[in-house]
Design an enzyme around this catalytic site. Sequence first.
Site, PDB file in Angstrom:
ATOM      1  N   ASP B 155       0.850  -1.187   0.000  1.00 57.82           N
ATOM      2  CA  ASP B 155       0.000   0.000   0.000  1.00 57.82           C
ATOM      3  C   ASP B 155       0.887   1.238   0.000  1.00 57.82           C
ATOM      4  O   ASP B 155       1.524   1.560   0.995  1.00 57.82           O
ATOM      5  CB  ASP B 155      -0.892   0.023   1.254  1.00 57.82           C
ATOM      6  CG  ASP B 155      -1.959  -1.071   1.234  1.00 57.82           C
ATOM      7  OD1 ASP B 155      -1.741  -2.100   0.550  1.00 57.82           O
ATOM      8  OD2 ASP B 155      -2.989  -0.908   1.906  1.00 57.82           O
ATOM      9  N   LYS B 218      -6.974   3.184  -3.182  1.00 52.97           N
ATOM     10  CA  LYS B 218      -7.397   3.152  -1.788  1.00 52.97           C
ATOM     11  C   LYS B 218      -7.645   4.580  -1.323  1.00 52.97           C
ATOM     12  O   LYS B 218      -6.904   5.485  -1.693  1.00 52.97           O
ATOM     13  CB  LYS B 218      -6.280   2.476  -0.983  1.00 52.97           C
ATOM     14  CG  LYS B 218      -6.437   2.496   0.517  1.00 52.97           C
ATOM     15  CD  LYS B 218      -5.346   1.625   1.170  1.00 52.97           C
ATOM     16  CE  LYS B 218      -5.254   1.855   2.663  1.00 52.97           C
ATOM     17  NZ  LYS B 218      -4.176   1.083   3.305  1.00 52.97           N
ATOM     18  N   LYS B 254     -10.388   0.194  -2.335  1.00 52.33           N
ATOM     19  CA  LYS B 254     -10.303  -0.079  -0.906  1.00 52.33           C
ATOM     20  C   LYS B 254     -10.568   1.186  -0.096  1.00 52.33           C
ATOM     21  O   LYS B 254      -9.700   2.047   0.000  1.00 52.33           O
ATOM     22  CB  LYS B 254      -8.913  -0.644  -0.563  1.00 52.33           C
ATOM     23  CG  LYS B 254      -8.687  -0.841   0.934  1.00 52.33           C
ATOM     24  CD  LYS B 254      -7.317  -1.466   1.213  1.00 52.33           C
ATOM     25  CE  LYS B 254      -7.005  -1.457   2.708  1.00 52.33           C
ATOM     26  NZ  LYS B 254      -5.651  -1.956   3.013  1.00 52.33           N
TER      27      LYS B 254
END
Lengths: 291, 318
Positions: B155, B218, B254
Amino acid sequence: MPTKDSGRLEVRKTYKLYVGGAFPRSESGRSYVVNNAKGKFLANASQASRKDARDAVVAARKAFGGWSAKTAYNRGQILYRIAEVMEGRHEQFSAEVAASEGLSIAKARGVVDASIDRWVWYAGWADKIAQVVGSSNPVAGPYFDFSLPEATGVVAVLAPQESSLLGLTSVIAPAIVSGNTVVAVSSFERPLPAVTLGEVMATSDLPGGVVNILTGSATEIGPWLASHLDVNAIDLAGIDDLDEARELEAAAAENLKRVRRPADEDWAESPGLSRLTQYLELKTVWHPIGV
Amino acid sequence: MTTTDSGVDTLADVTSSEDRLRRFLLGLPGVDQVGAEARAATLSTRSIKTTAKAYALDLAIQMIDLTTLEGQDTPGKVRALCAKAKRPDPADATAPQVAAVCVYPDLVATAKYELKGTGINVASVATAFPSGRSSLAIKIQDTKDAVASGADEVDMVIDRGAFLSGRYGLVFDEILAIREAAGDAHLKVILETGELVTYDNVRRASWLAMLAGADFIKTSTGKVSPAATLPVTLVMLEAVRDYHEATGLHIGVKPAGGIRTAKDAIKYLVTVNETAGPDWLDPELFRFGASSLLNDLLMQRTKLATGHYPGPDYFTLD
């Protein structure tokens, strides 16, 4: 609609629940008709559902940490403050009690007086109960051993059906004075004094969520509170049917709730300490004594 | 949304120079803010009950990236989290496993060891998370470190400062560089929507990340407020849907941070289904970055199974 005499628009009150310090309507959107003792229309009240009870338990749990950690002295002051604020709403309470219970206004005033006095009485116990039920215990060893009362947690209260204000006060005050938080289901047919009591609490320094008041049916909501695993004790005062009370007690056994069985109680009598001590857990500490 | 004339060919073109990239991103249609918020509000009123609710709860559990990103994290905490990831509800073996465990790079090895053979991925934040204020060389090294320790998913955070000042090429190149450093690991690009200010920027950043090769976009690091919100996720899901129409590729989404209740999670799932489509109702393409959400899902699950309300005392602290 304008009234005949003044031409002023009537401002009607919406009777709502008291949950987490706010006044929501029932999640279910339901309401029901409240009649006075003679069967005449009085108001529409929110009819709480199991989900309102669930939300109330969440609010009560959230409030528990802060409320139970306050000093007993401080809790006593806040209970006394409730009495003070009730005094200012004396007329409103008297009118509601008179209409709900079919009493003369003079008798209703007496009931309101008794309710306010009950708050004061329990307020006084806040910083005294530990001395009465706590103890220092003689033990065979170099230890100072003492037992202290602590709050049980979230207490569900099914309030008395007949005594709409004095009865309600007599079941809520003994639970919160020691640091418990409460989810109360008011009298079904006489909910109006309970709603007003909620409004008093919202303006009495009582943190939101310490007392949550649901108007509606104890028979409908009771089983959800009795089986709720995040409720630590339940007072069945508002259940008149003994078979129903037995079933609720059985459901409450799942997580070993403290259960207060319904009994024929005269709410005007001096209450004694049994309700207060019912929602206490005794913690015993062994403290070594230095040599 | 109509993505203008952006067929496959044009999309390949737009990344050929910073100028073209900027022209493409600034040419994206604006987001109707009121419309997006109203749409999200409407979708969140859907009532999901009984069997649909049971399905949604289990799906949401399988979509969780169980996350601990605190300065006070220890190997012990990560081991406990991994145990919970494997068997979320010790009292009920039918509760599904979560998708991944998300930790800081230095704890990846611990998580990897604990999760060996379980099918649960280890995700690691990288690139000077959460601010991203570090040199590219360090960000690349950070990423390589995480992957070398066994991270299956990385991430990364984008450089919001560069993005907001319009240096899209810089952001693009940085994602490309991290994409390369991450190798086979799944790359999730954190836009930090709480700092992007407008939905238009969210849409641009989403496209930018997808064009640069993100596998997932995300919302947030969870360290900035506001974190994930439903309208922001809606805008990102639209971007993912349009990108799929243009290229045939499936990019995941996400939302992370601030999703704490089962009710919230179900609102997100409804939005996914109604925006990107049922393809995205899959842990491969939709994840929740969360920690406390899991307990609430488990409590709702227990409520459905037993018929009475459970309490938090009966579930592990995260």
